[in-house]
Design an enzyme around this catalytic site. Sequence first.
Site, PDB file in Angstrom:
ATOM      1  CG  ASP A  62      -0.172  -0.122   2.556  1.00 33.13           C
ATOM      2  OD1 ASP A  62       1.049  -0.362   2.524  1.00 33.13           O
ATOM      3  OD2 ASP A  62      -0.797  -0.004   3.623  1.00 33.13           O
ATOM      4  CG  HIS A  63       3.610   2.309   3.018  1.00 36.96           C
ATOM      5  ND1 HIS A  63       2.666   1.492   3.587  1.00 36.96           N
ATOM      6  CD2 HIS A  63       3.984   3.168   4.003  1.00 36.96           C
ATOM      7  CE1 HIS A  63       2.487   1.850   4.853  1.00 36.96           C
ATOM      8  NE2 HIS A  63       3.281   2.865   5.126  1.00 36.96           N
ATOM      9  CG  ASP A 117       2.621   1.416   9.195  1.00 39.37           C
ATOM     10  OD1 ASP A 117       3.121   1.741   8.107  1.00 39.37           O
ATOM     11  OD2 ASP A 117       1.929   2.202   9.894  1.00 39.37           O
ATOM     12  NE  ARG A 381       3.925   9.468  12.141  1.00 35.82           N
ATOM     13  CZ  ARG A 381       4.197   8.177  12.126  1.00 35.82           C
ATOM     14  NH1 ARG A 381       4.599   7.598  11.015  1.00 35.82           N
ATOM     15  NH2 ARG A 381       4.101   7.468  13.211  1.00 35.82           N
ATOM     16  CB  SER A 541       8.089   6.059  10.345  1.00 34.35           C
ATOM     17  OG  SER A 541       8.516   4.849   9.806  1.00 34.35           O
ATOM     18  NE  ARG A 543       9.985   5.829   7.347  1.00 34.55           N
ATOM     19  CZ  ARG A 543       9.567   7.041   6.986  1.00 34.55           C
ATOM     20  NH1 ARG A 543      10.425   8.006   6.723  1.00 34.55           N
ATOM     21  NH2 ARG A 543       8.281   7.300   6.859  1.00 34.55           N
TER      22      ARG A 543
END
Length: 649
Positions: A62-63, A117, A381, A541, A543
């Site tokens: 989806d990103h 996520d 964000r 995030s 990440r």
Amino acid sequence: MNIARKIIRAHLVQGEMSPGSEIGIRMDQTLTQDATGTMAWLQFEALGLSRVKTELSVSYVDHNTLQMGFRNPDDHRFLRTCAGAFGAVYSPPGAGICHQLHLENFARPGKTLIGSDSHTPNAGGMGCLAIGAGGLSVALAMAGEPYFLPMPRVVRVLLHGRLSGWAQAKDVILHLLGLLSTKGGVGRIFEYAGPGVSSLSVPERATIANMGAELGATASVFPSDERTLDFLRSMGREDEWSELSADENAAYDEELEIDLSALSPLVACPHMPDKVVSVAELSASLPELHVDQVAVGSCTNSSYADLRLFADILKGRRVNSTTDCCVSPGSRQVLGMLAEDGALMSLLDSGARVLECSCGPCIGMGSSPVSGGVSVRTFNRNFEGRSGTRDAQVYLASPAVAAQCALAGRFTDPVTWGEAPARVPFPACIPDSRRHFIFPQEEGDSRPEIVRGPNIVALERFSPLEDQLEGEVVLKVGDGITTDHIMPAGAEITALRSNVPAISRYVFSRVDADFVRRAEEARNKGKGGVILAGENYGQGSSREHAALAPRHLGIRVVLARSFARIHRANLINFGILPLTFVAPADYEMLHCGGILRFSFAELFPGGEMGIAAADTVVRVRNDLSSAELETIRAGGLLNRVRTGGDSRH
Ligand code: MIC
Ligand code: SF4
């Protein structure tokens, strides 16, 4: 007992539930998305298991769905084939945003969910204990390992009254952000309770739970009640419902109250989600502020009810001609419902641009604002540069506020908006979107082959921590550094998530273009790179590239005033030592280029030690558990697990 403790107790495999002490909990479900997922699946593969051991693991794409060049589509193919090989459900690009899809299709009351996520807590709207983490933590959960974390404090958020007028669920969480700040939720679970809860639908609860991530909270959780049953019924999943509520007189560690009836439309101003003011105030103080762009969607506000309300406000009217307006639906099901009830036509007729069902503009995948532009977004964000335009000013607001800005091209006072549209119930007939998922074959069937493109680069092995390290400060930054500062997103950079050597060229690129050269120079001289930072380093995030890529460049220590939860765990997972100052003022004494001498033999869990700087000794502290320290000594969690250690992190 409160709900959070009930779910934890039912999943507890290690430790005691006293706040701050380390607990290990079994994870029923996992989710990964493409940007963090390629790494998570490479890590799962490295663990050597043939199949995931969870009740359910879903791999969403989806990103990054832009497919500019071969890298990104190759990643999608890798993820599809990994899901097939290891027994996970695959959600292809275009199906929707992971958190919206998970809520619609898989989240169940009382379950635990860990996702690579940071907005995984979205599923708390369904009564799940849902936690965001780095990819490696999720890979370990897929391998059946418990997830270790300090037992959070549980905060009861008592809701009274009901939302009225133009106030929406987004305003509840913006109100909390204004009150508590982006650090206010660290080490806490927010549990919603009280008479106001039953007035909120599951998607509204999910909006609130979703942005608990911006408070820095570990999770947010709602009860599972009649409204939860209504939602599951409309999804054709009523058999997955179970009731979940706190015991009468349940104890909590902290308490807060919100009167929903007193809330009015709010907005978070650039560049932090906690810079909250009322729309009325903002429209009075900046009446001429031109809104160049309105973007609606993201995992926070892309449900059917959100987009239908947005479309209803725009119906029969025209978006301001100098305002770019785009809408990304949360799922194909949402888009299908909007198409069936005519709301899609209202959007198109108004001049809004309808984008793919994906994260899109939220992670800077296109739809960037103009230079210096003002963008009003229903997202979560508004960090500087995240939109893809470095000097853009991003405001965060509800779909109702976004609609008014789209029409007027500026912020206006809600008293001028007239009567708010009625809330729309879920349509009776909901399009089936489950058939778009690829479900894995039964165990034992022949295992599909994993297909890798040239951009999928094998994992690197990091060296263990030496006893003595000569470090060089290669960067000094201030407070509130986000993972978007450390490892920016956007189409070009996100396409390199499965290629650490390539993506590491972009570390801190938007903060200090010379950082990579300095870090590599220090590494080549045999020095360990050190980053000096202020408060809440690594917020935002999940990440793990924000830890993994610096480690690739030779960073061994981050010395900060404080750390954000997920990023701190990611640093440890990749063998980077997070240290804090005993005397915060010492931060001022250290400078970029300075040499620091560490004697790690003196390091013990939760202890203090001195590091020798040019003409002084700086006292530093760690808050590591013994398992975390072992992980760092081993050079990262993958090393530790591969050499027979447990998975505590
Ligand atoms: C984000 O909102 O920043 C992301 C993109 O969803 C990240 C994950 C990522 O960087 O891949 C998150 O929130 O964890
Ligand atoms: Fe996607 Fe944005 Fe949600 Fe992150 S915050 S999962 S990028 S929609």
